[in-house]
Design an enzyme around this catalytic site. Structure first.
Site, PDB file in Angstrom:
ATOM      1  N   HIS A   1       1.786  11.665  -6.335  1.00  0.00           N
ATOM      2  CA  HIS A   1       0.986  12.308  -5.289  1.00  0.00           C
ATOM      3  C   HIS A   1      -0.006  11.281  -4.749  1.00  0.00           C
ATOM      4  CE1 HIS A   1       1.679  16.676  -6.961  1.00  0.00           C
ATOM      5  NE2 HIS A   1       2.801  16.010  -6.735  1.00  0.00           N
TER       6      HIS A   1
ATOM      7  N   TYR B   1       8.293  -7.227   2.148  1.00  0.00           N
ATOM      8  CA  TYR B   1       8.457  -6.610   0.836  1.00  0.00           C
ATOM      9  C   TYR B   1       8.692  -5.107   0.930  1.00  0.00           C
ATOM     10  CZ  TYR B   1       7.960 -10.698  -2.020  1.00  0.00           C
ATOM     11  OH  TYR B   1       8.197 -11.898  -2.633  1.00  0.00           O
TER      12      TYR B   1
ATOM     13  N   HIS C   1       8.024  10.013  -9.025  1.00  0.00           N
ATOM     14  CA  HIS C   1       7.439  10.916  -8.024  1.00  0.00           C
ATOM     15  C   HIS C   1       5.932  10.951  -8.243  1.00  0.00           C
ATOM     16  CE1 HIS C   1       6.248  14.296  -5.685  1.00  0.00           C
ATOM     17  NE2 HIS C   1       6.165  15.132  -6.701  1.00  0.00           N
TER      18      HIS C   1
END
Length: 232
Positions: free
Chosen positions: A109, A134, A107
């Protein structure tokens, strides 16, 4: 002899976990140094053979992780050792529960993915079109879930609601959450998502040529991909 075998197996597991701790630090540092997740944002987890997992600690910069301080959780998400885990444990848990093949979750930002998640025209069932081969191969399709404050357990319910159909998810006004069979696969897919989001923003309003349904079908067949059905 039996006890000796158990000791050997335990040492192998320890070596494996030690390497995974080092790998999390190595990949985390790479992501941080390339500006893909600033400050103390972002978190990484890896599933272990015993059903538990390693996850980066709360308020820890991915650029300065310590293998010995990694949070070690049991299969139920309870802290066994290490520093307190990231408050984003619920979203990692939700992906592991719904995607049984997931061996790691990343995860971030990352700037372009966050920007993409804020655009009004984004389709929650397919946040990005099939722009490159891709992207399709590594991310499949990307779902967009509504905004929840960081650490809100409700985000886990939103991810569970996707029923494991997506390995790549965007949290609105927050960032990407991507699972992979391995840590390397999850990192590479997250990077591919970020680059594709960047392409989308660069080409927005220019009527670019995307991959055709036939080209996507060819990729799906050749590489054995499983994509969410249209309209999910």
């Amino acid at each position: 002899m039996r006890q000796s075998g158990k000791r050997i197996a335990a040492r192998r597991n320890q070596v494996s976990e030690t390497k995974l701790r080092e790998d999390i630090c190595r990949f985390g540092c790479s992501l941080f140094e390339r500006g893909l997740t600033p400050g103390s944002s972002g978190n990484i987890s890896v599933r272990l053979d015993d059903g538990g997992w390693l996850v980066t600690p709360t308020n820890a910069s991915l650029g300065f992780l310590d293998p010995a301080k990694m949070s070690r959780l049991d299969a139920d998400g309870r802290l066994i050792s290490g520093d307190a885990p990231t408050k984003e444990v619920p979203l990692h848990t939700a992906l592991y529960q719904t995607r049984t093949s997931a061996g790691a979750v990343v995860h971030l930002h990352s700037t372009h993915s966050v920007a993409l998640s804020m655009l009004p025209e984004i389709d929650p069932r397919a946040a990005l079109p099939a722009m490159t081969a891709y992207y399709v191969m590594k991310c499949g399709q990307t779902a967009l879930v509504p905004y929840y404050r960081p650490g809100d357990p409700a985000v886990a319910d939103a991810i569970r609601g996707l029923a494991g159909k997506y390995s790549s998810v965007l949290l609105a006004n927050h960032g990407p959450v991507v699972s992979g069979d391995t840590l390397e696969a999850a990192v590479f897919a997250t990077e591919e998502l970020e680059e594709t989001a960047k392409l989308y923003l660069l080409l927005r309003g220019l009527n670019p040529r995307y991959l055709s349904p036939e080209q996507v079908a060819d990729l799906t067949k050749v590489f054995g991909l499983t994509l969410p059905e249209p309209g999910h």
